[in-house]
Design an enzyme around this catalytic site. Structure first.
Site, short mmCIF file in Angstrom:
data_model
loop_
_atom_site.label_atom_id
_atom_site.label_comp_id
_atom_site.label_asym_id
_atom_site.label_seq_id
_atom_site.Cartn_x
_atom_site.Cartn_y
_atom_site.Cartn_z
N GLY A 1 0.88 -1.06 -0.09
CA GLY A 1 -0.03 0.09 0.02
C GLY A 1 0.95 1.17 -0.14
O GLY A 1 2.00 1.29 -0.54
N HIS B 1 4.37 2.22 -7.96
CA HIS B 1 3.37 0.81 -8.08
C HIS B 1 2.28 1.13 -9.27
O HIS B 1 2.12 -0.04 -9.88
CB HIS B 1 2.45 1.22 -6.77
CG HIS B 1 3.23 1.06 -5.48
ND1 HIS B 1 3.51 1.88 -4.68
CD2 HIS B 1 3.83 -0.18 -5.07
CE1 HIS B 1 4.04 1.41 -3.64
NE2 HIS B 1 4.47 0.29 -3.81
#
Ligand code: PAF
Length: 283
Positions: free
Chosen positions: A31, A37
């Site tokens: 996360g 990402h």
């Protein structure tokens, strides 16, 4: 995008997708997502029929409990970002779901785990292997994507896949950087604006060192990088190792390998930043 918290629900989604002949791509994350990402997710989406992303801050890979507490957690924003890049399934399990009992498995990665991050953070890669092997069993991806910023981690994952005879294909994706050169990292969120400016010296020194390798030895190049970074009062290099990109073992000359990478860890205040530079790449 489906948000799933339970392993059984995830497995039933994947079973249906596979029965329909879909190719499953997977991006494991902890996360606090950033453009690096999202780049992995975009590549995953482009190369597979279904893109699964996991968000799980894995306690077993933190050798420093304070680091685990301080690790940034931004689940709502993460889900919005994932939706915006077309992620199909986000898997966000609780710790008890992933570890109903203590995972006592001990992996042996030999020399790969005895240098750099493995040496500085004992047990870290064992924890990474525990969680990634579990996630691979749950998601059963055809392909999984890992960022090259965590260079040693990718080597460890490749070795884990080899040892477990796992059919998952591992794709190593180049580092995404800010315009300033700073490698994107979830830890950058913990830097003050001033520290962010100071930290640019890391990538600057790494890039500059690429021009040295025709004239300077490996050890001279390493010294020059560390000196340039430590000149900035806010920065303290923990290690800079110039290694073979497959074995992670230090090289002493530029002719020693066809694949040579400089891996660095630098403290900027309390924040531990990692980066690397590829000096020689495999054709
Ligand atoms: O690179 C990371 O974010 C983590 O180490 C990973 C691969 C998601 C395992 O927790």
């Amino acid at each position: 995008m489906k948000t799933i918290n339970k392993i059984a629900d995830l497995q039933s989604e994947i079973t249906q997708a596979k029965a329909a002949g879909k190719k499953v791509g997977f991006v494991p994350t902890m996360g606090a997502l950033h453009a690096g990402h999202l780049h992995l997710v975009e590549q995953c989406k482009a190369e597979n029929d279904i893109c699964v992303v996991s968000i799980f801050v894995n306690p077993t890979q933190f050798n420093n409990p304070e680091d685990l507490v301080k690790y940034p957690r931004t689940p709502e924003t993460d889900c919005e970002l994932l939706q915006s890049v077309g992620c199909d399934i986000v898997f966000m399990p609780e710790v008890a779901e992933m570890y109903p009992e203590t995972d006592t498995r001990v992996f042996d990665f030999g020399v790969l785990d005895r240098v750099m991050e493995g040496k500085m953070r004992p047990g870290h890669f064992n924890g990474v292997a525990q969680v990634v092997s579990k996630l691979f069993d749950m998601v059963t991806p055809d392909v999984a994507y890992f960022g090259e910023k965590d260079f040693q981690q990718v080597a460890i994952i490749r070795e884990m896949v080899r040892q477990l005879n796992s059919p998952v294909q591992i794709i190593q994706v180049p580092i995404v950087r800010e315009e300033s050169g700073l490698a994107l990292s979830s830890r950058n969120m913990r830097l003050t604006p001033q520290q962010k400016e100071d930290a640019v010296a890391i990538s600057r020194a790494l890039f500059a060192s690429r021009d040295l390798i025709d004239e300077q030895s490996v050890s001279e190049t390493a010294k020059a990088v560390v000196m340039a970074i430590n000149e900035v009062p806010a920065l303290e290099t923990e290690y800079f190792e110039i290694v073979d990109g497959d074995t992670m073992q230090p090289v002493s000359s530029w002719d020693e390998s066809e694949y040579i990478v400089g891996c660095i860890t630098v403290y900027c205040g309390e924040v531990r930043l990692i980066d690397n530079i590829i000096y020689k790449n495999k054709q």
